[in-house]
Design an enzyme around this catalytic site. Structure first.
Site, PDB file in Angstrom:
ATOM      1  N   SER A 187       0.828  -1.194   0.000  1.00  0.00           N
ATOM      2  CA  SER A 187       0.000   0.000   0.000  1.00  0.00           C
ATOM      3  C   SER A 187       0.876   1.262   0.000  1.00  0.00           C
ATOM      4  CB  SER A 187      -0.923  -0.078   1.219  1.00  0.00           C
ATOM      5  OG  SER A 187      -1.976   0.779   1.079  1.00  0.00           O
ATOM      6  N   ASP A 220      -8.250  -4.790  -6.182  1.00  0.00           N
ATOM      7  CA  ASP A 220      -7.783  -3.798  -5.209  1.00  0.00           C
ATOM      8  C   ASP A 220      -8.325  -2.406  -5.561  1.00  0.00           C
ATOM      9  OD1 ASP A 220      -6.350  -2.103  -3.571  1.00  0.00           O
ATOM     10  OD2 ASP A 220      -4.395  -2.534  -4.492  1.00  0.00           O
TER      11      ASP A 220
END
Ligand SMILES: *[C@@H]1O[C@H](CO)[C@@H](O)[C@H](O)[C@H]1NC(C)=O
Ligand SMILES: *[C@@H]1O[C@H](CO)[C@@H](O)[C@H](O)[C@H]1NC(C)=O
Ligand SMILES: *[C@@H]1O[C@H](CO)[C@@H](O)[C@H](O)[C@H]1NC(C)=O
Ligand SMILES: *[C@@H]1O[C@H](CO)[C@@H](O)[C@H](O)[C@H]1NC(C)=O
Ligand SMILES: *[C@@H]1O[C@H](CO)[C@@H](O)[C@H](O)[C@H]1NC(C)=O
Ligand SMILES: *[C@@H]1O[C@H](CO)[C@@H](O)[C@H](O)[C@H]1NC(C)=O
Ligand SMILES: *[C@@H]1O[C@H](CO)[C@@H](O)[C@H](O)[C@H]1NC(C)=O
Length: 525
Positions: A193, A459
């Protein structure tokens, strides 16, 4: 292992702060792109080295004297927390460094273990693992508050320098731990991330320090108008729910555009949000239903909040809608009822509409709380100054599940309330330097040797990664781009490889690249 990321995100956010006021994390604080959290390893289970010696628990905390300001070392140091194990270490093995990014890192000690890709690499390659807390999160604070003055040393470049300075100066609490600096041992950086982006940036900016890297769901490209957040959700959510939500949002936008006050009030009332004075606050509130997508994983099961939302829209008298959905009229009423019957209370408790979801009262004290820790505030600082990542509606030419009445300015105005005086004396509105960040670290276009990018098609942050639709960087054998059917950072978790063959393949491929590269490593010091 229990996957805590299945908990509602807002509950996690609330649990992350200990301040007594219940208004310090208003519902409109955007979700941070954090890595999934696993249960903390039990201290009851002994950690044992390769030769049978019992080692300290994974949860034992260590402290490193980190420079407050890398451009001004004379300002001194602060204590940066880290966790470490040499369970799988053999002399000559790699040192695997990872920061969980924008969270209190004490909840992420499982990233030392072989439940994660970090520990798997260590286990295969005789490595040692480290979890380092990011500055301005948890208890790793250069100053004792989060004032604008203190936050001036909260930049992406300082965070990169932290990783490098740690590697070059730490004396790891293990036998020979003072003989493993870069050059004497190969250092591998792992991150997911935001910390995945840091992994890419630091590999690029400190190639003399970090030999190899693994970046999962790495949000490398800073984007101010980040409507793309909703794109993987729109594409991957159940087709009927996607169609119905798009129809409702098109209707919402046409009512707001017509600006007939009776009709606008009637629309807000459908959702129980008639107390919201500003139309863009109302439009932004409807984004809330999508944020639970971010905590989904391949093994989450059908009972998560996101599916409750879709079931509320799509299941009528026990029957599911066909792929085209039920159409506007039913979906609008069903979405409104979902808010009124359960969702509002879930995110707002008993607060009224303005207190919970209004963003225009610049006198509310929650804008200016400066206590530590407050991960939401620390993360916003990075958004307001560097990344942008403002969640908004798609351009008119593109289908959208988020209202086009929310623009980047809706968030940038709040930056001005949070951090008065931070964005120039004449400007109450942030203007994040995404262009500068992308130029400095090359965003989507990076070419870095021995860096693996792993991404998941589902995602929600995918459009900021090298797997975004329309990117031209295909990677290479020295910078492999691996893609699975996963969600956010799914491939960091070994257990997700047991439910998805594609994730398993990403993990196995990554470990073999690492094995090859580590075998080629030669000391330089
Ligand atoms: C076993 O490992 C520990 C920790 O790495 C080390 O201190 C010790 O000397 C080792 N003992 C033997 C017999 O190799
Ligand atoms: C993971 O490590 C533990 C020791 O911490 C070990 O008992 C277990 O077998 C390992 N798992 C795998 C799949 O190798
Ligand atoms: C790990 O250590 C063992 C024991 O020293 C050794 O046999 C093995 O080759 C090492 N593996 C790697 C990848 O270096
Ligand atoms: C690292 O980034 C900083 C800030 O953009 C820049 O000044 C420096 O030249 C970069 N170093 C390398 C080796 O790319
Ligand atoms: C329709 O919605 C239901 C309930 O959310 C879901 O289980 C189903 O998969 C959806 N079907 C299609 C074709 O989208
Ligand atoms: C909408 O109408 C209100 C009065 O009801 C007015 O104050 C406002 O400026 C209008 N907004 C737009 C975008 O036209
Ligand atoms: C990345 O490369 C593409 C062409 O391949 C170019 O259009 C774009 O401007 C580049 N982006 C950055 C941030 O350098």
């Amino acid at each position: 292992m229990l996957l805590l990321s299945a908990l509602p995100l807002l509950a996690l956010l609330a649990a992350a702060t200990a301040h007594p006021s219940r208004h310090e994390t208003p519902a409109f604080v955007p979700p941070r792109p954090s890595i999934p959290r696993l249960e903390t390893p039990s201290e009851e289970i002994p950690v044992v080295s390769r030769n049978g010696t019992q080692l300290p628990a994974y949860t034992k905390t260590y402290y490193f004297n980190q420079l407050i300001d890398h451009s001004k070392p004379s300002l001194g140091t602060f204590q940066q927390r880290y966790w470490h194990t040499y369970e799988f270490y053999e002399t000559g093995g790699p040192i695997i460094l990872s920061t969980p990014g924008e969270v209190d890192a004490s909840g992420y000690t499982s990233y030392l273990t072989n439940s994660t890709i970090n520990g798997r690499i260590a286990q295969q390659l005789n490595g040692s693992t480290i979890v380092l807390e990011h500055r301005f999160f948890g208890e790793s604070n250069p100053y004792d508050d989060l004032s604008v003055q203190s936050l001036r040393v909260h930049t992406v470049q300082q965070a990169i320098e932290d990783l490098a300075y740690f590697a070059q100066n730490v004396q790891l609490p293990m036998p020979g731990g003072d003989q493993v600096t870069p050059g004497k041992a190969p250092w591998i950086l792992v991150g997911g991330s935001y910390a995945g982006a840091l992994t890419s940036y630091a590999m690029n900016n400190k190639s003399d320090v970090f030999y190899a890297g693994y970046a999962s769901s790495a949000v490398v490209q800073a984007i101010v108008d980040f409507w793309g957040y909703f794109e993987p959700i729109r594409q991957s959510m159940p087709a009927n729910c996607s169609a119905d939500v798009q129809a409702v949002i098109a209707h919402v936008d046409s009512v707001l555009a017509a600006n007939d006050s009776a009709q606008v009030t009637a629309l807000k009332t459908t959702f129980g949000l008639q107390g919201l004075a500003h139309n863009d606050d109302f439009a932004a509130a409807l984004q809330q239903n999508f944020f639970s997508w971010q905590s989904l994983q391949p093994d989450s099961g059908p009972n998560g909040d996101f599916y409750k939302f879709c079931d509320a829209l799509e299941v009528k008298n026990g029957v599911s809608a066909p792929a085209a959905g039920w159409g506007l009229d039913y979906a609008l009423q069903a979405w409104g009822s979902y808010w009124k019957n359960s969702f509002y209370e879930q995110i707002c408790g008993s607060d009224d509409n303005e207190l919970c979801l209004g963003t225009y009262d610049s006198t509310n004290p929650y804008w200016s709380y400066t206590y530590t820790p407050n991960p939401g505030r620390s993360w916003l600082w990075l958004l307001c100054n560097e990344f942008g990542f403002n969640f908004d509606g798609a351009p008119a030419s593109h289908p959208t599940v988020a209202s086009r009445f929310v623009t980047a300015v809706w968030s940038e105005r709040q930056c001005g309330y949070h951090f008065p005086g931070a964005f120039g004396s004449n400007s109450a509105i942030a203007s994040p330097n995404a262009v500068g960040l992308n130029n400095a670290y090359h965003g989507w276009n990076t070419t870095t040797e021995r860096l693996i990018f792993a991404n998941g098609v589902r995602d929600p942050w995918r459009e900021a990664t090298v797997a975004a639709d329309g990117t031209t960087n295909a990677g290479s054998d020295m910078q492999p781009h691996l893609l699975s059917d996963g969600f956010h950072c799914s491939d960091l978790l070994v257990r997700e490889g047991t439910v998805s063959a594609k994730i398993k393949s990403v993990q196995d491929t990554a470990v073999s690249y690492m094995a090859k590269w580590i075998a080629e490593w030669e000391p330089t010091a």
